[in-house]
Design a protein around this motif. Structure first.
Motif, PDB file in Angstrom:
ATOM      1  N   TRP A 386     -59.256-111.728   3.474  1.00 19.62           N
ATOM      2  CA  TRP A 386     -57.525-111.643   3.340  1.00 19.62           C
ATOM      3  C   TRP A 386     -56.908-112.094   4.422  1.00 19.62           C
ATOM      4  O   TRP A 386     -56.780-112.560   5.481  1.00 19.62           O
ATOM      5  CB  TRP A 386     -57.409-109.692   3.131  1.00 19.62           C
ATOM      6  CG  TRP A 386     -58.247-109.641   1.806  1.00 19.62           C
ATOM      7  CD1 TRP A 386     -59.093-108.535   1.756  1.00 19.62           C
ATOM      8  CD2 TRP A 386     -57.762-109.430   0.070  1.00 19.62           C
ATOM      9  NE1 TRP A 386     -59.577-108.351   0.160  1.00 19.62           N
ATOM     10  CE2 TRP A 386     -58.696-108.551  -0.692  1.00 19.62           C
ATOM     11  CE3 TRP A 386     -56.761-110.439  -0.430  1.00 19.62           C
ATOM     12  CZ2 TRP A 386     -58.152-108.758  -1.624  1.00 19.62           C
ATOM     13  CZ3 TRP A 386     -56.765-110.227  -1.465  1.00 19.62           C
ATOM     14  CH2 TRP A 386     -57.350-109.932  -2.751  1.00 19.62           C
ATOM     15  N   ALA A 387     -55.785-112.849   3.370  1.00 18.44           N
ATOM     16  CA  ALA A 387     -55.067-114.107   4.708  1.00 18.44           C
ATOM     17  C   ALA A 387     -54.126-112.570   5.388  1.00 18.44           C
ATOM     18  O   ALA A 387     -53.498-111.608   4.833  1.00 18.44           O
ATOM     19  CB  ALA A 387     -54.395-114.480   3.930  1.00 18.44           C
ATOM     20  N   THR A 388     -53.591-112.490   7.486  1.00 14.85           N
ATOM     21  CA  THR A 388     -53.250-111.940   7.576  1.00 14.85           C
ATOM     22  C   THR A 388     -51.611-112.566   8.472  1.00 14.85           C
ATOM     23  O   THR A 388     -52.459-112.974   8.382  1.00 14.85           O
ATOM     24  CB  THR A 388     -53.856-111.669   8.796  1.00 14.85           C
ATOM     25  OG1 THR A 388     -53.844-112.756   9.139  1.00 14.85           O
ATOM     26  CG2 THR A 388     -54.820-110.654   8.805  1.00 14.85           C
ATOM     27  N   GLN A 389     -50.957-112.151   6.998  1.00 17.86           N
ATOM     28  CA  GLN A 389     -49.316-112.927   7.234  1.00 17.86           C
ATOM     29  C   GLN A 389     -49.123-112.013   7.828  1.00 17.86           C
ATOM     30  O   GLN A 389     -49.138-110.935   7.254  1.00 17.86           O
ATOM     31  CB  GLN A 389     -49.405-113.997   5.710  1.00 17.86           C
ATOM     32  CG  GLN A 389     -50.400-114.733   5.866  1.00 17.86           C
ATOM     33  CD  GLN A 389     -49.802-115.496   4.182  1.00 17.86           C
ATOM     34  OE1 GLN A 389     -48.862-115.425   3.417  1.00 17.86           O
ATOM     35  NE2 GLN A 389     -50.292-116.489   3.974  1.00 17.86           N
ATOM     36  N   ASN A 390     -47.677-112.772   8.452  1.00 18.97           N
ATOM     37  CA  ASN A 390     -46.138-111.401   8.689  1.00 18.97           C
ATOM     38  C   ASN A 390     -45.421-112.608   9.391  1.00 18.97           C
ATOM     39  O   ASN A 390     -45.087-112.032  10.020  1.00 18.97           O
ATOM     40  CB  ASN A 390     -46.758-110.508  10.247  1.00 18.97           C
ATOM     41  CG  ASN A 390     -45.730-109.641  10.463  1.00 18.97           C
ATOM     42  OD1 ASN A 390     -45.407-108.885   9.174  1.00 18.97           O
ATOM     43  ND2 ASN A 390     -45.581-108.676  11.653  1.00 18.97           N
ATOM     44  N   GLY A 391     -44.768-113.551   8.101  1.00 18.87           N
ATOM     45  CA  GLY A 391     -43.877-114.145   8.182  1.00 18.87           C
ATOM     46  C   GLY A 391     -44.364-114.830   9.660  1.00 18.87           C
ATOM     47  O   GLY A 391     -44.785-115.726  10.238  1.00 18.87           O
ATOM     48  N   GLU A 392     -43.127-114.977  10.258  1.00 18.76           N
ATOM     49  CA  GLU A 392     -42.446-115.704  11.792  1.00 18.76           C
ATOM     50  C   GLU A 392     -42.983-115.249  12.613  1.00 18.76           C
ATOM     51  O   GLU A 392     -43.104-115.367  14.120  1.00 18.76           O
ATOM     52  CB  GLU A 392     -41.038-116.203  11.552  1.00 18.76           C
ATOM     53  CG  GLU A 392     -41.575-117.363  10.228  1.00 18.76           C
ATOM     54  CD  GLU A 392     -40.078-117.649  10.877  1.00 18.76           C
ATOM     55  OE1 GLU A 392     -38.831-117.863  11.852  1.00 18.76           O
ATOM     56  OE2 GLU A 392     -39.003-118.854  10.360  1.00 18.76           O
ATOM     57  N   PRO A 395     -48.868-112.572  14.083  1.00 20.01           N
ATOM     58  CA  PRO A 395     -50.045-111.608  12.406  1.00 20.01           C
ATOM     59  C   PRO A 395     -51.072-110.783  13.493  1.00 20.01           C
ATOM     60  O   PRO A 395     -51.224-110.758  14.454  1.00 20.01           O
ATOM     61  CB  PRO A 395     -50.169-113.138  12.472  1.00 20.01           C
ATOM     62  CG  PRO A 395     -51.135-113.686  13.505  1.00 20.01           C
ATOM     63  CD  PRO A 395     -49.290-113.421  14.059  1.00 20.01           C
ATOM     64  N   SER A 397     -54.006-110.757  13.531  1.00 20.41           N
ATOM     65  CA  SER A 397     -55.043-111.429  14.151  1.00 20.41           C
ATOM     66  C   SER A 397     -54.597-111.547  15.869  1.00 20.41           C
ATOM     67  O   SER A 397     -56.116-112.268  16.418  1.00 20.41           O
ATOM     68  CB  SER A 397     -55.223-112.547  13.513  1.00 20.41           C
ATOM     69  OG  SER A 397     -54.078-113.833  13.187  1.00 20.41           O
ATOM     70  N   HIS A 464     -63.487-112.648   9.187  1.00 22.88           N
ATOM     71  CA  HIS A 464     -62.465-113.752   9.767  1.00 22.88           C
ATOM     72  C   HIS A 464     -63.020-114.834  10.809  1.00 22.88           C
ATOM     73  O   HIS A 464     -62.817-115.503  10.571  1.00 22.88           O
ATOM     74  CB  HIS A 464     -61.209-113.028  10.218  1.00 22.88           C
ATOM     75  CG  HIS A 464     -60.064-112.606   9.475  1.00 22.88           C
ATOM     76  ND1 HIS A 464     -59.357-113.091   8.705  1.00 22.88           N
ATOM     77  CD2 HIS A 464     -60.065-111.317   8.772  1.00 22.88           C
ATOM     78  CE1 HIS A 464     -58.019-112.044   7.914  1.00 22.88           C
ATOM     79  NE2 HIS A 464     -59.089-111.659   8.075  1.00 22.88           N
TER      80      HIS A 464
END
Length: 544
Positions: A386-392, A395, A397, A464
């Motif tokens: 699953w992608a670890t995204q947190n906007g800007e 993240p 990671s 990952h």
């Protein structure tokens, strides 16, 4: 009663040689089945097939089960109906050759016999055994280079959508269709016309060819649509009350009880009380596990993606990566998550003594029991994480997770313990003094950055790490082989189900997978390497 056993000849007649000679470019599977049918349906397997029949000593003598099983495979290969398959045994020389009935002027079996055999095959789960037999025979060939030990298999699991065979209808038509089934059943019990039942039961809407035609309203006007629904519900209530008064004993007996149950199920899932008064209205949200078809009660709404919807089922297969063999398959309603299919797949593989060393899946199967089983046996799971995204913001990671000590360290150096399946919140005071706070979180001053730790965090971390390396990405791309298997199945079966219900469509999938395995067996047997082994002459052609 002793069942006649099929004993097909191995040597080719002159006529068969001429037929095979004409099938060098097309219809090669007919020639292959003719040459190798005795290996697929050996004495041991024929004895297994005979167990589907009870030894009662009475009744019509059954046809050789192995021959009927071969006819069932040919039917799937040709996509023929039962009636067409019967006729093909008379005028199609290819079918006659494989079924050992060349020159016969009468059909090899009747339509009823073929249908009865299919039901027996399904009832005894011998369709699963037929798939297993295709795997056994193929793996027994030296051309496959099969290892003696069935451990550390490389298996991929994937699914594809299957549109159901039942008609999908809106609420008005669903209720009308279900009511027609009730009326037709009652007419049969009373030995009268359906028109008479409709008039006496107070549901004249069913006298027209469709409920919407009988209602005859402007469906774009909400008020007329609401009034039309009330009329339909009143007449449905009238029908049920009439049945309770006229046929109280038959209400609890099949088939009438089943039709009434369907009608009540549809009313319960598609209707809800109107908060503005006036009875009921069509449900504003889709009911959980909503039935979408009267004729096929197991069809469901499903999604292959956010934009792609379908109604029907999901086909799931488990394929061995090295040998291009489908070792197990099953079917589930379209709304069920992928993880629910894996216990059945795993059980079928265990029946064959198979253990998974490497498991290739997509993210839909990541929460399945088979993943836990492979990890417990120290196998490897390969899946796109699953992608670890947190906007800007930074993240997940960017945080260092130590799975041994079960601690997480933020980019600013704050270190906290964690438990799988929990949310870690860093100290607000420390976060407030951190120069990276603006890049890390937008939480209120009294809160620090929060990081969610998954139940399978250890697996997610390995995935990952895998996707970050070229070698790892190359390994993940190997899963495309199972997608090719699914593409071949789609070409063979089409996008729409041949049968109604989960079990019959599982049979159809197992039959298609068996044919797929036979073609893989044929391809390996006719490969340059196999021909070189057979003739003793080395081949310079590369083996793909």
């Amino acid at each position: 009663m002793e069942i006649e056993r099929w004993r097909p000849k191995q040597e080719l007649s002159e006529q068969e040689e001429r037929i095979i000679e004409r099938m060098k470019s097309t219809g090669k599977l007919f020639a292959f089945l003719r040459r190798h049918r005795h290996e697929l349906f050996d004495e041991a397997f024929q004895a297994e097939l005979e167990t589907m029949y009870r030894q009662t000593g009475a009744g019509k003598e059954p046809l050789p089960p192995a021959r009927m099983a071969m006819a069932t495979l040919l039917q799937g290969y040709l996509g023929a109906s039962d009636a067409t398959m019967v006729e093909l045994t008379v005028f199609d020389l290819r079918v006659q050759m494989v079924l050992d009935c060349l020159g016969h002027s009468e059909p090899a079996f009747s339509k009823g016999a073929l249908c009865d055999f299919r039901h027996r095959l399904i009832g005894a789960n011998m369709d699963r055994r037929l798939l297993e037999k295709s795997v056994e025979v193929a793996m027994g060939q030296q051309e496959f280079g099969w290892r003696a030990l069935k451990s550390s298999l490389r298996v991929a699991i994937d699914s594809r959508p299957l549109e159901g065979a039942g008609r999908v209808e809106d609420t008005f038509n669903l209720l009308g269709h279900a009511a027609r089934k009730v009326v037709a059943c009652v007419a049969g019990l009373l030995k009268c016309s359906t028109d008479r039942v409709c008039r006496e039961a107070g549901i004249p809407l069913l006298l027209e060819s469709s409920v919407k035609k009988a209602l005859d309203v402007d469906w774009n006007e909400a008020g007329q649509r609401t009034r039309a629904l009330q009329v339909l519900i009143q007449q449905l209530d009238s029908l049920v009350q009439w049945l309770r008064r006229e046929l109280p004993e038959q209400l609890v007996e099949e088939p009438l009880a089943g039709h009434l149950k369907t009608l009540e199920q549809l009313r319960g899932q598609d209707l809800e009380p109107d908060p503005d008064g006036g009875g009921v209205r069509i449900r504003q949200t889709v009911a959980h596990d909503r039935r979408v078809s009267v004729e096929d009660g197991e069809m469901r709404h499903g999604r292959k993606s956010q934009s792609k919807r379908f109604n029907g089922f999901k086909q799931h297969i488990a394929a061995e990566m090295e040998l291009d063999l489908i070792v197990a398959c099953t079917v589930t309603p379209a709304n069920r998550p992928e993880a629910e299919a894996t216990p059945e797949l795993q059980k079928d593989m265990q029946r064959q003594g198979m253990e998974i060393g490497e498991l290739y899946i997509d993210r839909g199967y990541i929460k399945s029991p088979v993943v836990e089983s492979v990890l417990e046996q120290r196998g490897e799971v390969l899946c796109k994480p699953w992608a670890t995204q947190n906007g800007e913001l930074l993240p997940k990671s960017a945080f260092k997770l130590d799975m041994r000590s079960r601690t997480v360290t933020c980019p600013g150096g704050q270190r906290l313990p964690f438990k799988p399946g929990s949310v870690v919140e860093f100290d607000a005071k420390v976060c407030g003094q951190c120069p990276l706070r603006a890049e890390c979180t937008t939480a209120q001053p009294e809160h620090g950055r929060m990081v969610r730790i998954a139940e399978d965090e250890a697996l997610q971390q390995r995935l990952h790490k895998l996707v970050k390396s070229p070698t790892g990405r190359a390994r993940l791309r190997e899963r495309v082989k199972v997608e090719h298997r699914l593409a071949h199945l789609s070409r063979r079966q089409g996008r729409r189900a041949r049968y109604r219900g989960v079990r019959k469509n599982t049979f159809d999938l197992r039959r298609a997978a068996t044919l797929q395995n036979i073609e893989s067996w044929q391809r390996h047997l006719e490969s340059p390497r196999a021909q070189a082994q057979k003739t003793g002459v080395p081949s310079n052609r590369p083996v793909l």
